[in-house]
Enzyme design. Sequence first.
Site, PDB file in Angstrom:
ATOM      1  N   HIS A  84       0.992  -1.128   0.017  1.00 35.65           N
ATOM      2  CA  HIS A  84       0.049   0.028  -0.098  1.00 35.65           C
ATOM      3  C   HIS A  84       0.951   1.215  -0.024  1.00 35.65           C
ATOM      4  O   HIS A  84       2.193   1.213   0.309  1.00 35.65           O
ATOM      5  CB  HIS A  84      -0.766   0.110   1.179  1.00 35.65           C
ATOM      6  CG  HIS A  84      -1.917  -0.794   1.307  1.00 35.65           C
ATOM      7  ND1 HIS A  84      -2.261  -1.770   2.258  1.00 35.65           N
ATOM      8  CD2 HIS A  84      -2.851  -1.127   0.369  1.00 35.65           C
ATOM      9  CE1 HIS A  84      -3.353  -2.602   2.074  1.00 35.65           C
ATOM     10  NE2 HIS A  84      -3.901  -2.156   1.072  1.00 35.65           N
TER      11      HIS A  84
ATOM     12  N   CYS B  38      -1.432   0.466   9.613  1.00 34.77           N
ATOM     13  CA  CYS B  38      -2.367  -0.382   9.205  1.00 34.77           C
ATOM     14  C   CYS B  38      -3.287  -0.776  10.207  1.00 34.77           C
ATOM     15  O   CYS B  38      -4.517  -1.368   9.951  1.00 34.77           O
ATOM     16  CB  CYS B  38      -1.571  -1.528   8.782  1.00 34.77           C
ATOM     17  SG  CYS B  38      -0.582  -1.043   7.093  1.00 34.77           S
TER      18      CYS B  38
END
Length: 285
Positions: free
Chosen positions: A182, A276
């Site tokens: 990501h 995260c």
Amino acid sequence: MAKSPTTNSKTFCMSEYDILKRVILCQPQYMTIREVINETQEHFKNEGIHIERALEQHGELVKTLKDNDIEVILLPYHKKYPEQVFTRDIGFTLGQTIFVAKMATEVRAGEEDVLKQWLEDEEISYYNLVEERIEGGDVVIDQETIYVGLSNRTDQKAADQLQRLLNQFNVVPIPFKDKYLHLDCIFNVVSPDIALIYPNALTKKYIDYFASRYELIEVSEEEQFQLGTNMLSIGNKRLLSLPVNKKVNQQLRDHGFQVIEVDITEIIKSGGSFRCCTLPILRET
């Protein structure tokens, strides 16, 4: 321009670095590398994850957040969702709206429903991004600018959809090397004028673009693997970071940040760190 939060507002976020007041987490009760979906998991697939240690470390993370006057909401965990600890990916908060993401991989599909159930129980409205594939780890917010990483999890169509929905914002698509999971694994904004970056993942065009907007603190290859960019800002130049990332932690301290070190090295074996593991839903400016 998004409205400022009212004193009784349940949701509001306009950046990655304003004062964090409410955040959603999920314990790693069933965390496992069931099928390898990123480079970090590939590295640790034979070693596996020590659940007891991961739970202990997650508990320390929750305690640290609470010690800093942050309300922690723990979503219920389910055996069929081994990646549920990474709550950031299932959504993001922009202004007073929580956007619920569409998960890209089968192993994570359905995690959105757990979040939606909690939001409905709390009578918090949300916008469900059902049309295009997008994950919250690819969405980095800095006031009117929304950076959207173009990854294996989030595509250009999702960035285009966001821009159509958010015409008062500037949505900036950021392509990067697809070996990285990501955008927040290689880039993160930690204050209005400072950002963390792993330049090897980006082209010169985008490094120059970020350099024109921020003072960049570069993360080394070793510390990128240890998710050195994936910190969580809790406001007032306070950051949660891993003790093992000594170099970037010191660079941040040299820039006036308070770096709060919490060991979640068992959890990062599955490819995500502090950012995260946390879904902010309320920040105060």
